[in-house]
Design a protein around this motif. Structure first.
Motif, PDB file in Angstrom:
ATOM      1  N   ARG A 128       0.828  -1.214   0.000  1.00 35.24           N
ATOM      2  CA  ARG A 128       0.000   0.000   0.000  1.00 35.24           C
ATOM      3  C   ARG A 128       0.856   1.255   0.000  1.00 35.24           C
ATOM      4  O   ARG A 128       0.595   2.204  -0.760  1.00 35.24           O
ATOM      5  N   ASP A 129       1.899   1.269   0.810  1.00 31.44           N
ATOM      6  CA  ASP A 129       2.765   2.445   0.887  1.00 31.44           C
ATOM      7  C   ASP A 129       3.499   2.680  -0.436  1.00 31.44           C
ATOM      8  O   ASP A 129       3.695   3.823  -0.848  1.00 31.44           O
ATOM      9  N   SER A 130       3.900   1.600  -1.089  1.00 32.04           N
ATOM     10  CA  SER A 130       4.549   1.729  -2.398  1.00 32.04           C
ATOM     11  C   SER A 130       3.579   2.294  -3.425  1.00 32.04           C
ATOM     12  O   SER A 130       3.942   3.139  -4.253  1.00 32.04           O
ATOM     13  N   ARG A 132       0.941   4.235  -2.880  1.00 37.36           N
ATOM     14  CA  ARG A 132       0.710   5.657  -2.606  1.00 37.36           C
ATOM     15  C   ARG A 132       1.851   6.516  -3.149  1.00 37.36           C
ATOM     16  O   ARG A 132       1.630   7.537  -3.797  1.00 37.36           O
ATOM     17  N   ARG A 133       3.052   6.077  -2.881  1.00 39.33           N
ATOM     18  CA  ARG A 133       4.224   6.847  -3.283  1.00 39.33           C
ATOM     19  C   ARG A 133       4.367   6.889  -4.810  1.00 39.33           C
ATOM     20  O   ARG A 133       4.560   7.964  -5.395  1.00 39.33           O
ATOM     21  N   GLU A 134       4.234   5.736  -5.452  1.00 37.89           N
ATOM     22  CA  GLU A 134       4.487   5.681  -6.891  1.00 37.89           C
ATOM     23  C   GLU A 134       3.348   6.267  -7.722  1.00 37.89           C
ATOM     24  O   GLU A 134       3.591   6.860  -8.772  1.00 37.89           O
ATOM     25  N   ARG A 136       1.530   8.793  -6.839  1.00 37.34           N
ATOM     26  CA  ARG A 136       1.743  10.237  -6.733  1.00 37.34           C
ATOM     27  C   ARG A 136       2.861  10.698  -7.678  1.00 37.34           C
ATOM     28  O   ARG A 136       2.753  11.732  -8.341  1.00 37.34           O
ATOM     29  N   GLN A 137       3.929   9.904  -7.740  1.00 37.53           N
ATOM     30  CA  GLN A 137       5.049  10.239  -8.621  1.00 37.53           C
ATOM     31  C   GLN A 137       4.654  10.167 -10.086  1.00 37.53           C
ATOM     32  O   GLN A 137       4.959  11.069 -10.871  1.00 37.53           O
ATOM     33  N   ASP A 142       2.938  16.507  -7.383  1.00 35.98           N
ATOM     34  CA  ASP A 142       3.700  17.524  -6.651  1.00 35.98           C
ATOM     35  C   ASP A 142       4.280  18.582  -7.578  1.00 35.98           C
ATOM     36  O   ASP A 142       4.311  19.765  -7.234  1.00 35.98           O
ATOM     37  N   LEU A 311      -4.599   9.373  -2.544  1.00 38.75           N
ATOM     38  CA  LEU A 311      -3.610  10.444  -2.409  1.00 38.75           C
ATOM     39  C   LEU A 311      -3.667  11.158  -1.065  1.00 38.75           C
ATOM     40  O   LEU A 311      -2.644  11.636  -0.578  1.00 38.75           O
ATOM     41  N   GLU A 313      -4.709  10.978   2.853  1.00 41.35           N
ATOM     42  CA  GLU A 313      -5.096  10.106   3.970  1.00 41.35           C
ATOM     43  C   GLU A 313      -6.135  10.741   4.889  1.00 41.35           C
ATOM     44  O   GLU A 313      -6.654  10.080   5.787  1.00 41.35           O
ATOM     45  N   ALA A 343       2.236   1.666 -11.516  1.00 40.94           N
ATOM     46  CA  ALA A 343       2.866   1.833 -10.196  1.00 40.94           C
ATOM     47  C   ALA A 343       3.113   0.481  -9.530  1.00 40.94           C
ATOM     48  O   ALA A 343       2.336  -0.460  -9.684  1.00 40.94           O
TER      49      ALA A 343
END
Length: 448
Positions: A128-130, A132-134, A136-137, A142, A311, A313, A343
């Motif tokens: 899940r954390d991967s 979210r990060r990927e 977004r990238q 950003d 994106l 939380e 992702a």
């Protein structure tokens, strides 16, 4: 007679030669598809951008699998970058390859693969954390936010140019247009539907209202009747709802043109609209309860419901309607213009939606579109993820097998029931007949 024999000799080698190794067993695609249709008792409809004129397929008859129409069509279509789709009855449609759309069986294979990656809460949360990060990238969110007209105020980002219209009063709720300049000359256009102020001192403790961000889908603009009914009704029951124009639709079309909607910029722009609206509402309105933040949208709005829930939380409840499928990512660039599905080594909408676990989520599906697979495919998958938290009851599916792709009464009712339950809204105020349908012009900010 001699002339006839000479003529036959001249013709026969050509006919026989057309089906030999030396000629690669070539056949006219038109004739081959006609034979395949007869063999399997089906009909074919070719999309307007699929051209079969003059096309000859090498090793044509060897591509036919007498035991499988689907494998036969795969072998023929992939040579030309086409794909096939079963329609009603015995009709099959041949279309150009679409990267966001797959067959239901492929969705099952993807979910089986993804499920093999995690067998407990810890393994899932690493994945899940991967994601979210990927995501977004890959969305490049950003970089887009850095280009926006905002400044840091007391440690928080604040949009520089925000305009609000006068508040319009209705039966139990209010409406107010909001316009935020995101980038120079380009704006977010939306409307805030809020519960009418309650003067009773007894209700002061409940003065903070749940917020529901409402990304729009590809129906005719956000000014339409059913959207006003839905958001106005939720507001009457005690919520604050905000919708906004798609990029290149409504007032946004006046700024960037209709064609801009069908670009990868639309994907990040619409995601940023939901993200910025959520942020602005939480930081600038004291009547919002930060513990009750929802997202809800249908069709393409369902895509952005899933995306915003992933994106940010701060979202505590999510309701994608007639959207979710493991085999369809959304056919418009505003939903799949950025490669978010790549992702973490490859994902799908069902896994992106699962990032909400264990927070409450409603999936509304029907039998008339790609969400027909939800009860047997995507919903069991989501229940497994929620089961890692002992929270299977937090994910729900309302399936309407006899309905089609829309946001009509039964789908709106499912949304009302969900938010009444998870946000404690007032069911006694549920009455769509009380909603005043405002003209389009009343819901616009700049371009009237």
């Amino acid at each position: 007679m001699k002339k006839i024999l000479l003529l036959l000799c001249a013709i026969l080698p050509t006919v026989v030669g057309a089906q030999t190794f030396e000629t690669r067993y070539e056949r006219s695609v038109h004739d081959l598809m006609k034979d395949v249709g007869k063999r399997f008792g089906v009909k074919f409809k070719f999309d307007s951008n699929v051209d079969t004129v003059g096309k000859r397929l090498p090793y044509a008859d060897f591509r036919v699998r007498p035991y499988s129409l689907e494998m036969t069509l795969d072998n023929i279509c992939k040579y030309y970058d086409w794909n096939w789709w079963k329609q009603s009855g015995n009709l099959y449609k041949i279309k150009l390859y679409e990267y966001p759309r797959r067959h239901e069986q492929e969705g099952k294979m993807m979910l089986d693969y993804l499920s093999s990656l995690y067998n407990n809460k810890e393994q899932w949360e690493a994945r899940r954390d991967s994601l979210r990060r990927e995501v977004r990238q890959r969305l490049e969110l950003d970089a887009f936010l850095d280009s926006c007209n905002r400044k840091m105020v007391n440690g928080q980002w604040s949009m520089v140019n925000v305009q609000l219209s006068k508040v319009r009063k209705h039966d139990g709720y209010t409406t107010q247009n909001i316009c935020i300049e995101l980038t120079p000359g380009q704006h977010l256009f939306g409307t805030i539907y809020a519960c009418a102020p309650v003067k009773s001192k007894k209700l002061k403790a409940k003065s903070q209202k749940p917020l529901i961000i409402c990304p729009d889908g590809h129906w005719p603009y956000r000014y339409r009747k059913d959207e006003q009914q839905r958001l106005g009704t939720l507001a009457r029951m005690g919520a604050v709802c905000v919708d906004f124009d798609l990029y290149g639709w409504g007032e946004s079309e006046k700024e960037v043109g209709e064609a801009a909607h069908h670009t990868s910029r639309a994907h990040v722009y619409q995601a940023a609209c939901g993200y910025i609206l959520l942020d602005w509402m939480l930081t600038h309105r004291k009547d919002i309860d930060p513990e009750r933040v929802g997202v809800m949208g249908g069709s393409g709005g369902g895509t952005h419901t899933v995306l915003l829930s992933l994106l940010d939380e701060r979202v505590t409840a999510s309701a994608p309607v007639v959207h979710l499928a493991s085999h369809f990512d959304g056919g418009c660039p505003c939903e799949s213009g950025k490669p978010v599905q790549l992702a973490a080594g490859g994902t799908c909408e069902a896994e992106l939606a699962a990032v909400m676990a264990p927070k409450p989520m409603l999936i509304v599906s029907d039998g008339g579109d790609w969400t027909s697979s939800v009860p047997t495919l995507e919903f069991p998958y989501l229940q497994r993820i929620y089961g890692f938290y002992g929270a299977k009851d937090k994910v729900r599916n309302v399936h309407l097998p006899n309905e089609r792709h829309d946001f009509k009464e039964n789908k709106r009712q499912a949304v009302y029931d969900f938010f009444i339950d998870v946000f404690g809204l007032d069911r006694t105020m549920l009455d769509e007949s009380k909603i005043e349908i405002e003209p389009d012009e009343a819901l616009k900010s700049l371009y009237k």
